[in-house]
Write a protein that holds these residues in place. Sequence first.
Motif, PDB file in Angstrom:
ATOM      1  N   ASP A   1     -43.530  25.735  26.876  1.00  0.00           N
ATOM      2  CA  ASP A   1     -43.537  24.888  28.079  1.00  0.00           C
ATOM      3  C   ASP A   1     -42.773  23.584  27.858  1.00  0.00           C
ATOM      4  N   ILE A   2     -42.997  22.935  26.730  1.00  0.00           N
ATOM      5  CA  ILE A   2     -42.310  21.671  26.450  1.00  0.00           C
ATOM      6  C   ILE A   2     -40.803  21.912  26.319  1.00  0.00           C
ATOM      7  N   LEU A   3     -40.422  22.953  25.564  1.00  0.00           N
ATOM      8  CA  LEU A   3     -38.999  23.248  25.399  1.00  0.00           C
ATOM      9  C   LEU A   3     -38.353  23.612  26.727  1.00  0.00           C
ATOM     10  N   SER A   4     -39.066  24.361  27.537  1.00  0.00           N
ATOM     11  CA  SER A   4     -38.562  24.747  28.852  1.00  0.00           C
ATOM     12  C   SER A   4     -38.368  23.521  29.744  1.00  0.00           C
ATOM     13  N   ASN A   5     -39.319  22.603  29.694  1.00  0.00           N
ATOM     14  CA  ASN A   5     -39.194  21.369  30.475  1.00  0.00           C
ATOM     15  C   ASN A   5     -37.997  20.541  30.013  1.00  0.00           C
TER      16      ASN A   5
ATOM     17  N   GLN B   1     -35.347  21.719  28.708  1.00  0.00           N
ATOM     18  CA  GLN B   1     -34.148  22.440  29.128  1.00  0.00           C
ATOM     19  C   GLN B   1     -33.865  22.237  30.619  1.00  0.00           C
ATOM     20  N   THR B   2     -34.874  22.317  31.449  1.00  0.00           N
ATOM     21  CA  THR B   2     -34.654  22.216  32.894  1.00  0.00           C
ATOM     22  C   THR B   2     -34.498  20.768  33.359  1.00  0.00           C
ATOM     23  N   ASP B   3     -35.221  19.839  32.745  1.00  0.00           N
ATOM     24  CA  ASP B   3     -35.192  18.435  33.195  1.00  0.00           C
ATOM     25  C   ASP B   3     -34.137  17.587  32.480  1.00  0.00           C
ATOM     26  N   CYS B   4     -33.645  18.062  31.333  1.00  0.00           N
ATOM     27  CA  CYS B   4     -32.679  17.311  30.505  1.00  0.00           C
ATOM     28  C   CYS B   4     -33.210  15.935  30.107  1.00  0.00           C
ATOM     29  N   CYS B   5     -34.524  15.819  30.022  1.00  0.00           N
ATOM     30  CA  CYS B   5     -35.122  14.576  29.549  1.00  0.00           C
ATOM     31  C   CYS B   5     -36.485  14.901  28.945  1.00  0.00           C
TER      32      CYS B   5
ATOM     33  N   THR C   1     -39.895  12.912  26.230  1.00  0.00           N
ATOM     34  CA  THR C   1     -40.482  11.721  25.626  1.00  0.00           C
ATOM     35  C   THR C   1     -40.611  11.898  24.116  1.00  0.00           C
ATOM     36  N   VAL C   2     -40.753  10.778  23.425  1.00  0.00           N
ATOM     37  CA  VAL C   2     -40.964  10.814  21.984  1.00  0.00           C
ATOM     38  C   VAL C   2     -42.250  11.567  21.661  1.00  0.00           C
ATOM     39  N   SER C   3     -43.291  11.376  22.464  1.00  0.00           N
ATOM     40  CA  SER C   3     -44.557  12.079  22.191  1.00  0.00           C
ATOM     41  C   SER C   3     -44.388  13.588  22.338  1.00  0.00           C
ATOM     42  N   GLU C   4     -43.519  14.030  23.249  1.00  0.00           N
ATOM     43  CA  GLU C   4     -43.249  15.472  23.351  1.00  0.00           C
ATOM     44  C   GLU C   4     -42.542  15.976  22.100  1.00  0.00           C
ATOM     45  N   CYS C   5     -41.621  15.189  21.576  1.00  0.00           N
ATOM     46  CA  CYS C   5     -40.934  15.575  20.344  1.00  0.00           C
ATOM     47  C   CYS C   5     -41.910  15.648  19.177  1.00  0.00           C
ATOM     48  N   GLU C   6     -42.842  14.714  19.123  1.00  0.00           N
ATOM     49  CA  GLU C   6     -43.868  14.747  18.074  1.00  0.00           C
ATOM     50  C   GLU C   6     -44.751  15.981  18.226  1.00  0.00           C
ATOM     51  N   GLN C   7     -45.066  16.341  19.466  1.00  0.00           N
ATOM     52  CA  GLN C   7     -45.870  17.537  19.725  1.00  0.00           C
ATOM     53  C   GLN C   7     -45.098  18.793  19.314  1.00  0.00           C
ATOM     54  N   ILE C   8     -43.794  18.839  19.603  1.00  0.00           N
ATOM     55  CA  ILE C   8     -42.953  19.970  19.190  1.00  0.00           C
ATOM     56  C   ILE C   8     -43.024  20.118  17.674  1.00  0.00           C
ATOM     57  N   GLU C   9     -42.897  19.012  16.959  1.00  0.00           N
ATOM     58  CA  GLU C   9     -42.979  19.030  15.493  1.00  0.00           C
ATOM     59  C   GLU C   9     -44.309  19.617  15.019  1.00  0.00           C
ATOM     60  N   ARG C  10     -45.410  19.099  15.570  1.00  0.00           N
ATOM     61  CA  ARG C  10     -46.745  19.546  15.139  1.00  0.00           C
ATOM     62  C   ARG C  10     -46.951  21.033  15.432  1.00  0.00           C
TER      63      ARG C  10
ATOM     64  N   ILE D   1     -31.369  15.743  24.000  1.00  0.00           N
ATOM     65  CA  ILE D   1     -31.821  16.932  24.737  1.00  0.00           C
ATOM     66  C   ILE D   1     -30.630  17.627  25.389  1.00  0.00           C
ATOM     67  N   SER D   2     -29.753  16.861  26.013  1.00  0.00           N
ATOM     68  CA  SER D   2     -28.575  17.440  26.666  1.00  0.00           C
ATOM     69  C   SER D   2     -27.681  18.169  25.668  1.00  0.00           C
ATOM     70  N   ALA D   3     -27.559  17.618  24.467  1.00  0.00           N
ATOM     71  CA  ALA D   3     -26.716  18.231  23.440  1.00  0.00           C
ATOM     72  C   ALA D   3     -27.286  19.553  22.927  1.00  0.00           C
ATOM     73  N   HIS D   4     -28.564  19.815  23.179  1.00  0.00           N
ATOM     74  CA  HIS D   4     -29.223  21.023  22.681  1.00  0.00           C
ATOM     75  C   HIS D   4     -29.570  22.016  23.787  1.00  0.00           C
ATOM     76  N   GLN D   5     -28.897  21.941  24.924  1.00  0.00           N
ATOM     77  CA  GLN D   5     -29.237  22.812  26.051  1.00  0.00           C
ATOM     78  C   GLN D   5     -29.153  24.297  25.703  1.00  0.00           C
ATOM     79  N   GLN D   6     -28.112  24.702  25.001  1.00  0.00           N
ATOM     80  CA  GLN D   6     -27.974  26.128  24.656  1.00  0.00           C
ATOM     81  C   GLN D   6     -29.087  26.571  23.708  1.00  0.00           C
ATOM     82  N   GLN D   7     -29.378  25.750  22.695  1.00  0.00           N
ATOM     83  CA  GLN D   7     -30.449  26.096  21.765  1.00  0.00           C
ATOM     84  C   GLN D   7     -31.797  26.165  22.487  1.00  0.00           C
ATOM     85  N   LEU D   8     -32.044  25.218  23.388  1.00  0.00           N
ATOM     86  CA  LEU D   8     -33.305  25.220  24.139  1.00  0.00           C
ATOM     87  C   LEU D   8     -33.449  26.515  24.930  1.00  0.00           C
ATOM     88  N   SER D   9     -32.383  26.922  25.575  1.00  0.00           N
ATOM     89  CA  SER D   9     -32.404  28.166  26.347  1.00  0.00           C
ATOM     90  C   SER D   9     -32.692  29.356  25.430  1.00  0.00           C
TER      91      SER D   9
END
Length: 89
Positions: A14-18, A20-24, A26-35, A74-82
């Motif tokens: 869900d976070i990665l999808s958001n 990808q679709t929103d192109c934005c 938060t730092v807390s989302e990145c920390e959550q992705i890490e965890r 985030i914009s630079a990683h659009q293909q990877q996110l997809s």
Amino acid sequence: MPLNHEHQMTVLKDILSNHQTDCCGTVSECEQIERLAKSLMGNGQIDQQVKQVLPSIYDYGQAGKYSADLDSHISAHQQQLSDWVDQLT
């Protein structure tokens, strides 16, 4: 109550999808992705194909956390996110 690995996968997707679709994001989302990625890497119930992409997802979260311009990161990683969202399905 801790999330089981299926819920962790859903939240991560869900976070990665958001991102990808929103192109934005938060730092807390990145920390959550890490965890989430770190927890899933150590889980024996995770599919081997998914385990292969988790280190890249972890690195994405870590780099995003320290990025001076998170939206550009985030914009630079659009293909990877997809690709990641597809692989986590």
